[in-house]
Design an enzyme around this catalytic site. Structure first.
Site, PDB file in Angstrom:
ATOM      1  N   GLY A  51     -19.779 -23.311  -9.247  1.00 16.64           N
ATOM      2  CA  GLY A  51     -20.251 -22.506 -10.361  1.00 16.64           C
ATOM      3  C   GLY A  51     -20.099 -23.205 -11.692  1.00 16.64           C
ATOM      4  O   GLY A  51     -20.944 -23.051 -12.584  1.00 16.64           O
TER       5      GLY A  51
ATOM      6  N   CYS B  26     -15.405 -13.832   0.879  1.00 18.07           N
ATOM      7  CA  CYS B  26     -15.049 -13.930  -0.542  1.00 18.07           C
ATOM      8  C   CYS B  26     -14.221 -12.726  -0.963  1.00 18.07           C
ATOM      9  O   CYS B  26     -13.492 -12.778  -1.955  1.00 18.07           O
ATOM     10  CB  CYS B  26     -16.294 -14.067  -1.403  1.00 18.07           C
ATOM     11  SG  CYS B  26     -17.559 -12.841  -1.054  1.00 18.07           S
TER      12      CYS B  26
ATOM     13  N   GLY C 124     -20.775 -19.400  -3.896  1.00 23.00           N
ATOM     14  CA  GLY C 124     -19.988 -20.557  -3.474  1.00 23.00           C
ATOM     15  C   GLY C 124     -18.668 -20.626  -4.214  1.00 23.00           C
ATOM     16  O   GLY C 124     -18.130 -19.610  -4.675  1.00 23.00           O
ATOM     17  N   SER C 125     -18.166 -21.819  -4.370  1.00 21.42           N
ATOM     18  CA  SER C 125     -16.850 -22.026  -4.969  1.00 21.42           C
ATOM     19  C   SER C 125     -16.938 -21.984  -6.493  1.00 21.42           C
ATOM     20  O   SER C 125     -18.011 -22.123  -7.093  1.00 21.42           O
ATOM     21  CB  SER C 125     -16.290 -23.382  -4.543  1.00 21.42           C
ATOM     22  OG  SER C 125     -17.090 -24.433  -5.070  1.00 21.42           O
TER      23      SER C 125
ATOM     24  N   GLU D 246     -21.854 -15.767  -7.846  1.00 24.91           N
ATOM     25  CA  GLU D 246     -20.850 -15.032  -7.068  1.00 24.91           C
ATOM     26  C   GLU D 246     -19.939 -16.081  -6.465  1.00 24.91           C
ATOM     27  O   GLU D 246     -20.277 -16.721  -5.474  1.00 24.91           O
ATOM     28  CB  GLU D 246     -21.535 -14.168  -5.998  1.00 24.91           C
ATOM     29  CG  GLU D 246     -20.657 -13.035  -5.488  1.00 24.91           C
ATOM     30  CD  GLU D 246     -19.686 -13.493  -4.418  1.00 24.91           C
ATOM     31  OE1 GLU D 246     -18.497 -13.699  -4.769  1.00 24.91           O
ATOM     32  OE2 GLU D 246     -20.100 -13.652  -3.282  1.00 24.91           O
TER      33      GLU D 246
END
Length: 512
Positions: free
Chosen positions: A249, A300, A244-245, A266
């Site tokens: 994180g 991503c 995700g963003s 990630e």
């Protein structure tokens, strides 16, 4: 170029229901605790509503996964591989069904959706082979009559939190590897793509039944932030693998660490390609356009920054702008379409805001950025990918805008190009286009690209499952998929065996 015809929401709903039925998915009625609307970015309409997982249900599912782990960890790894092998077979059978759901829910053009499902099949094949290769080391002991070695053991329950842009592939990267390692999985998919998750869970459930695996090896949580928080905070979840963003994180990492759990993150990528004067520009254009405009810029690994030597910048930029003008935007099910919709109108708003900021910073939009098919689908967000010539790497360029915006910067020396390349907080994927071995090796050296993925003469997107996938800096530092990424899903034990009649102590210590 823009196609004018778009599918009807009712037709997409029928197609989704048929795919779910063929995959063996059961859709329970909406529960009292609330519902989750499955929407399609192709029209912006609602397809189906699903019951959200309650707090009590989530607690029970984690408990079931933990109980199944206690049994699953004792099953020999090659037999665990049989489950993943069967899953891969079912994915092959239902490849078209799953790809259709990916296109309907995530908006990917159908060839990319098929490619994503193929990634699932590939990682299953990789994991099956891995089930016979969970190797440890044997080390030389300093004590005579002793053997020193290491062994790897299943870790526990793995919580997987996945994002909308790869709704099935990232789940499979984690799940296939975790299962052969002896772990069980609890999956919280993006609330934007619940139908693909329901279909995948149904296929894995069938694979478990076919191979005699415990029922609790996999559980599915449907919901929003609350479901993710359950996985983050529950001490029974040994590893949280979250995609995700960066913002997400920053929240997930400290909370998992506070309970001494493990994290595999990630996160964002602000990926760049360097183009040198010696580059094959035909090759570069092909790699750049796919990396920047493919998946409507919602990977991503999408290319966001193009760092071009000033000698070739004008020619390359003109060629990219021309190629962008040939990209058909529209219905992702149509074989000629190359750019489908953004996931939501909010994503378009973020893109428009980024372009405004870039222009205020002195940037010039060379093409794209305008919304398409607005009359045909007012609740959908079809856009033309944008190319922006920037005078410098400003704050907006250093941010990741999850949309098809490509910033073009120029450089004079390779040292300057690498400084520009590394001058962002993210560190996922990177590439250089060059015919010079010296330039290529310089880019791949320790003082070259600071990303987890560094490519030569290909774009930033399109990673293969055989290599470990992940990045550095704010991208999170975790690794998924191939190589030795399996070690994140296991625990290591160092073993010393004394097969002598004596008991010498390490370091020559005398005691008693």
């Amino acid at each position: 170029m823009t196609t004018t015809a778009l599918p009807d929401t009712d037709a997409l709903r029928a197609r989704a229901e048929q795919a779910l039925h063929r995959c063996g998915a059961r859709l329970p009625a909406e529960g009292a605790a609330g519902h989750l609307a499955a929407r399609t970015p192709l029209t912006g309409g609602t397809l189906l509503t699903l019951p959200m997982t309650t707090s009590e249900d989530a607690d029970a599912m984690i408990a079931e996964a933990r109980a199944a782990f206690l049994e699953w960890r004792t099953v020999p790894a090659p037999r665990r591989g049989a489950l993943v092998k069967r899953l891969g077979e079912l994915l092959s059978i239902h490849k078209e069904d799953l790809a259709g759901l990916v296109t309907i829910e995530a908006g990917k053009i159908h060839s990319e959706a098929l490619g994503e499902v193929q990634e699932m099949i590939d990682i299953c094949e990789f994991a099956v082979g891995l089930s016979r290769q969970l190797y440890g080391r044997t080390m030389a002991s300093e004590r005579p009559g002793h053997r020193l070695s290491e062994s790897w053991h299943p870790l526990g329950v793995v919580g997987v939190i996945s994002a909308f842009n790869f709704p099935v592939a990232v789940w499979s990267w984690n799940t296939a590897i975790a299962l052969v390692c002896g772990d069980t999985v609890v999956w919280k998919p993006s609330e934007l793509t619940p139908l693909t998750a329901v279909a995948c869970a149904a296929l894995l459930r069938r694979a478990a039944e076919d191979t005699g695996a415990p029922d609790g090896v996999h559980r599915l949580l449907l919901g929003g932030r609350e479901c993710g928080e359950r996985l983050v905070d529950d001490p029974r979840v040994a590893l949280v693998s979250a995609t995700g963003s960066v913002r997400m994180g920053r929240e997930v990492g400290p909370r998992v660490a506070a309970r001494f759990g493990r994290c595999l993150l990630e996160l964002g990528g602000n990926n760049a390609a360097v183009v040198t004067p010696s580059a094959d520009l035909d090759l570069a254009v092909r790699g750049i356009v796919f990396s920047a405009a493919g998946t409507a810029g919602q990977r991503c690994t999408s290319l966001r920054r193009l760092i071009v030597h000033e000698e070739v910048a004008d020619e390359l930029t003109q060629r990219i702008v021309h190629a962008y003008g040939q990209l058909p935007v529209g219905d992702p099910f149509q074989p000629d379409t190359l750019v489908g919709p953004l996931i939501s109108t909010a994503a378009y708003d973020a893109m428009a805001k980024a372009l405004e900021t870039a222009q205020a910073d002195g940037g010039k939009v060379l093409t794209g950025g305008d919304r398409q098919l607005r009359e045909a689908a007012p609740e959908a967000a079809y856009v033309r990918p944008a190319v922006v010539r920037m005078p410098a790497q400003t704050a907006i360029v250093r941010e990741e805008t999850f949309a098809p915006v490509l910033y073009v910067l120029t450089y004079r020396t390779l040292h300057e190009a690498i400084e520009l390349h590394n001058g962002v907080p993210q560190g996922l994927s990177s590439s250089i286009f060059t015919r010079s071995q010296r330039e290529a090796e310089r880019f791949l050296a320790a003082d070259g690209s600071d990303c987890g993925i560094a490519n030569v003469n290909i774009g930033t997107s399109g990673a293969e499952i055989g290599g470990a996938f992940g990045g550095e800096k704010e991208t999170g530092g975790g690794r998924e998929s191939g190589s030795d990424a399996w070690r994140a899903y296991m625990r290591r034990a160092t073993n010393t065996v004394n097969y002598s009649d004596d008991l010498p102590l390490a370091q020559g210590v005398n005691f008693l």
